[in-house]
Design a protein around this motif. Sequence first.
Motif, PDB file in Angstrom:
ATOM      1  N   UNK A 127       0.835  -1.212   0.000  1.00 34.54           N
ATOM      2  CA  UNK A 127       0.000   0.000   0.000  1.00 34.54           C
ATOM      3  C   UNK A 127       0.862   1.251   0.000  1.00 34.54           C
ATOM      4  N   UNK A 128       1.941   1.230   0.773  1.00 32.68           N
ATOM      5  CA  UNK A 128       2.851   2.380   0.836  1.00 32.68           C
ATOM      6  C   UNK A 128       3.476   2.658  -0.527  1.00 32.68           C
ATOM      7  N   UNK A 129       3.926   1.605  -1.199  1.00 36.40           N
ATOM      8  CA  UNK A 129       4.550   1.786  -2.512  1.00 36.40           C
ATOM      9  C   UNK A 129       3.529   2.247  -3.539  1.00 36.40           C
ATOM     10  N   UNK A 130       2.342   1.643  -3.527  1.00 30.83           N
ATOM     11  CA  UNK A 130       1.298   2.038  -4.478  1.00 30.83           C
ATOM     12  C   UNK A 130       0.907   3.495  -4.287  1.00 30.83           C
ATOM     13  N   UNK A 131       0.883   3.943  -3.042  1.00 29.70           N
ATOM     14  CA  UNK A 131       0.576   5.349  -2.761  1.00 29.70           C
ATOM     15  C   UNK A 131       1.681   6.252  -3.287  1.00 29.70           C
ATOM     16  N   UNK A 132       2.936   5.853  -3.091  1.00 26.30           N
ATOM     17  CA  UNK A 132       4.057   6.627  -3.628  1.00 26.30           C
ATOM     18  C   UNK A 132       3.973   6.738  -5.142  1.00 26.30           C
ATOM     19  N   UNK A 133       3.538   5.667  -5.789  1.00 32.25           N
ATOM     20  CA  UNK A 133       3.393   5.694  -7.252  1.00 32.25           C
ATOM     21  C   UNK A 133       2.197   6.551  -7.643  1.00 32.25           C
ATOM     22  N   UNK A 261       8.168  -0.754 -16.278  1.00 38.23           N
ATOM     23  CA  UNK A 261       9.265  -1.480 -15.651  1.00 38.23           C
ATOM     24  C   UNK A 261      10.166  -0.446 -14.973  1.00 38.23           C
ATOM     25  N   UNK A 262       9.919  -0.236 -13.688  1.00 37.47           N
ATOM     26  CA  UNK A 262      10.702   0.719 -12.900  1.00 37.47           C
ATOM     27  C   UNK A 262      11.617  -0.015 -11.932  1.00 37.47           C
ATOM     28  N   UNK A 263      12.111  -1.180 -12.360  1.00 41.03           N
ATOM     29  CA  UNK A 263      12.990  -1.965 -11.495  1.00 41.03           C
ATOM     30  C   UNK A 263      14.174  -1.135 -11.016  1.00 41.03           C
ATOM     31  N   UNK A 264      14.729  -0.330 -11.901  1.00 50.19           N
ATOM     32  CA  UNK A 264      15.876   0.522 -11.571  1.00 50.19           C
ATOM     33  C   UNK A 264      15.409   1.886 -11.075  1.00 50.19           C
ATOM     34  N   UNK A 265      14.517   2.517 -11.799  1.00 47.90           N
ATOM     35  CA  UNK A 265      14.136   3.892 -11.485  1.00 47.90           C
ATOM     36  C   UNK A 265      13.240   4.061 -10.280  1.00 47.90           C
ATOM     37  N   UNK A 266      12.832   2.953  -9.639  1.00 50.63           N
ATOM     38  CA  UNK A 266      11.919   3.077  -8.496  1.00 50.63           C
ATOM     39  C   UNK A 266      12.531   3.862  -7.343  1.00 50.63           C
ATOM     40  N   UNK A 267      13.855   3.993  -7.296  1.00 51.53           N
ATOM     41  CA  UNK A 267      14.477   4.799  -6.250  1.00 51.53           C
ATOM     42  C   UNK A 267      13.984   6.232  -6.251  1.00 51.53           C
ATOM     43  N   UNK A 268      13.510   6.695  -7.417  1.00 50.21           N
ATOM     44  CA  UNK A 268      12.978   8.056  -7.508  1.00 50.21           C
ATOM     45  C   UNK A 268      11.697   8.229  -6.704  1.00 50.21           C
ATOM     46  N   UNK A 269      11.034   7.134  -6.363  1.00 55.66           N
ATOM     47  CA  UNK A 269       9.825   7.238  -5.537  1.00 55.66           C
ATOM     48  C   UNK A 269      10.125   7.819  -4.172  1.00 55.66           C
ATOM     49  N   UNK A 284      -0.093   4.070 -14.873  1.00 59.60           N
ATOM     50  CA  UNK A 284       0.185   2.696 -15.285  1.00 59.60           C
ATOM     51  C   UNK A 284      -0.875   1.729 -14.761  1.00 59.60           C
ATOM     52  N   UNK A 285      -1.049   0.625 -15.456  1.00 64.86           N
ATOM     53  CA  UNK A 285      -1.883  -0.473 -14.965  1.00 64.86           C
ATOM     54  C   UNK A 285      -1.084  -1.393 -14.059  1.00 64.86           C
ATOM     55  N   UNK A 286       0.223  -1.455 -14.285  1.00 65.42           N
ATOM     56  CA  UNK A 286       1.092  -2.274 -13.436  1.00 65.42           C
ATOM     57  C   UNK A 286       2.484  -1.659 -13.434  1.00 65.42           C
ATOM     58  N   UNK A 287       3.203  -1.893 -12.344  1.00 70.61           N
ATOM     59  CA  UNK A 287       4.539  -1.325 -12.175  1.00 70.61           C
ATOM     60  C   UNK A 287       5.440  -2.355 -11.513  1.00 70.61           C
ATOM     61  N   UNK A 288       6.638  -2.518 -12.057  1.00 73.30           N
ATOM     62  CA  UNK A 288       7.678  -3.342 -11.442  1.00 73.30           C
ATOM     63  C   UNK A 288       8.617  -2.453 -10.649  1.00 73.30           C
ATOM     64  N   UNK A 289       8.899  -2.841  -9.415  1.00 70.22           N
ATOM     65  CA  UNK A 289       9.899  -2.137  -8.608  1.00 70.22           C
ATOM     66  C   UNK A 289      10.888  -3.152  -8.042  1.00 70.22           C
ATOM     67  N   UNK A 301      14.438  -8.376  -3.078  1.00 72.85           N
ATOM     68  CA  UNK A 301      13.421  -7.523  -2.479  1.00 72.85           C
ATOM     69  C   UNK A 301      12.788  -6.716  -3.603  1.00 72.85           C
ATOM     70  N   UNK A 302      11.679  -7.211  -4.109  1.00 67.52           N
ATOM     71  CA  UNK A 302      11.045  -6.632  -5.288  1.00 67.52           C
ATOM     72  C   UNK A 302       9.537  -6.753  -5.155  1.00 67.52           C
ATOM     73  N   UNK A 303       8.823  -6.098  -6.068  1.00 70.61           N
ATOM     74  CA  UNK A 303       7.366  -6.185  -6.006  1.00 70.61           C
ATOM     75  C   UNK A 303       6.747  -5.847  -7.351  1.00 70.61           C
ATOM     76  N   UNK A 304       5.546  -6.356  -7.545  1.00 74.65           N
ATOM     77  CA  UNK A 304       4.687  -5.955  -8.648  1.00 74.65           C
ATOM     78  C   UNK A 304       3.496  -5.218  -8.058  1.00 74.65           C
ATOM     79  N   UNK A 305       3.224  -4.043  -8.569  1.00 73.43           N
ATOM     80  CA  UNK A 305       2.061  -3.252  -8.148  1.00 73.43           C
ATOM     81  C   UNK A 305       1.067  -3.180  -9.296  1.00 73.43           C
ATOM     82  N   UNK A 306      -0.225  -3.211  -8.986  1.00 77.85           N
ATOM     83  CA  UNK A 306      -1.264  -3.091 -10.007  1.00 77.85           C
ATOM     84  C   UNK A 306      -2.268  -2.016  -9.606  1.00 77.85           C
ATOM     85  N   UNK A 307      -2.848  -1.382 -10.624  1.00 81.35           N
ATOM     86  CA  UNK A 307      -3.845  -0.332 -10.376  1.00 81.35           C
ATOM     87  C   UNK A 307      -5.131  -0.908  -9.786  1.00 81.35           C
ATOM     88  N   UNK A 308      -5.523  -2.093 -10.260  1.00 87.47           N
ATOM     89  CA  UNK A 308      -6.807  -2.679  -9.869  1.00 87.47           C
ATOM     90  C   UNK A 308      -6.565  -4.051  -9.263  1.00 87.47           C
TER      91      UNK A 308
END
Length: 480
Positions: A127-133, A261-269, A284-289, A301-308
């Motif tokens: 939830x924290x990551x999805x909110x940041x996105x 695919x924000x596997x690398x750029x997710x640090x910007x969150x 996005x509908x989905x995001x990789x971090x 330590x990774x995750x997949x986030x989805x809009x729905x």
Amino acid sequence: MRSHLLNGLTAEHYRSSVTEGVERVAAKLATTDRPFTGVTVDALTPRVDAIDLDRPLGDTAAVLDELEDVYLKDAVYFHHPRYLAHLNCPVVIPAVLGEAVLSAVNSSLDTWDQSAGGTLIERKLIDWTATRIGLGPAADGVFTSGGTQSNLQALLLAREEAKTDSLAGLRIFASEVSHFSVKKSAKLLGLGQEAVVPLPVDHDKRLQTVALARELERCRRDGLVPMAVVATAGTTDFGSIDPLPEIAELCAQYGVWMHVDAAYGCGLLASLKYRARLAGIERADSVTVDYHKSFFQPVSSSALLVRDTATLRHATYHAEYLNPRRMVQERIPNQVDKSLQTTRRFDALKLWMTLRVMGADGIGALFDEVCDLAAEGWELLAADPRFDVVVEPTLSTLVFRYIPAAVTDPAEIDRANLYARKALFASGDAVVAGTKVGGRHYLKFTLLNPETTAADIAAVLDLIAGHAEQYLGESLDRAS
């Protein structure tokens, strides 16, 4: 042998053994003066082969001595400021503490009755990551083993949401410098690599949206189904970020799943300075971090986030022994309902410990430092006539190659750069990566260590130039 089982009776043995191991690693970290020893495969292999696994040593100290010889002494140490190669970050201490806790307790995050509070901690971090996105109130997700698994699951969801029985007609659009896992996922999903349409990039290695619009229109005209657009926020080779707002507009126009695919750029969150570079990711509908790339977490330590959250149903299977359907009505949270994995480590604890000790701003400040360092490195390279640098960095990657003043044969320049990278690795003085640009061999710095300085970069550039010049000198001697 029961004395080796971790339980209440062996707690003191556990404490002493782990302490002894930690002391060995701490001593190694404190005394390591270069990222690698330069050991070769031929030198190390016989030492490992000589060990008889059917004859245990029976003593922790003896095993640690052996481990020193076959691993610790010659490991590649990412914490060293002159490790500049791949997307491997030094790790923060709270996360390492989390690793020790989760390994000992050994929770499995597939079901509530195996993890309890672990389930809630993982969900809180999702939830924290999805909110940041900025994905919205229906967002959800799950921790994964890494970016490749996250991309695979995202494209699985996109395939199912495309609602077609004709797999042969599905198409995925991604830039020509997107991660290889996009093509790999297409193959695993029964689509074949031809289903992935590579799109050209601009001077800054960003997907050209004009080309995307053209291909989406062609797809519609030919009666094919645009399944997904994969936008990259931090390409592996260049750290480039595709134009997310424009891609989002095209996805909305054509009704296509947008995966970032924000596997690398997710640090910007967590960035205090550069968060705006991810503008558009919220659509996005989905995001990789990958927290283990730019959040300074240990692998994995990774995750997949989805809009729905409803889209995660495509990965849901119910087994009577594990997560029977009645548990849904009983509101028992089982993370296996969202995951491609069944048994799964409590990797979320590492990020939890990091946030609770350092805070998001602490992580963001570290990532900002390496982005600033890359800008300094760019200035050094741009001002140095010995090197050709490809693009100004968006994140923390620099791609360049040594260009000798007296040699014009591109193939010979390729060989000089390949030699320099190998010679540098063999020396152990620094570790750098390599890639190809326009069919030519280039070198790459992936800067993820805030302890690295501009002086380190300058010193490594001098080493690279020295090795390349040595090769060219020897090449001329051989030719004469």
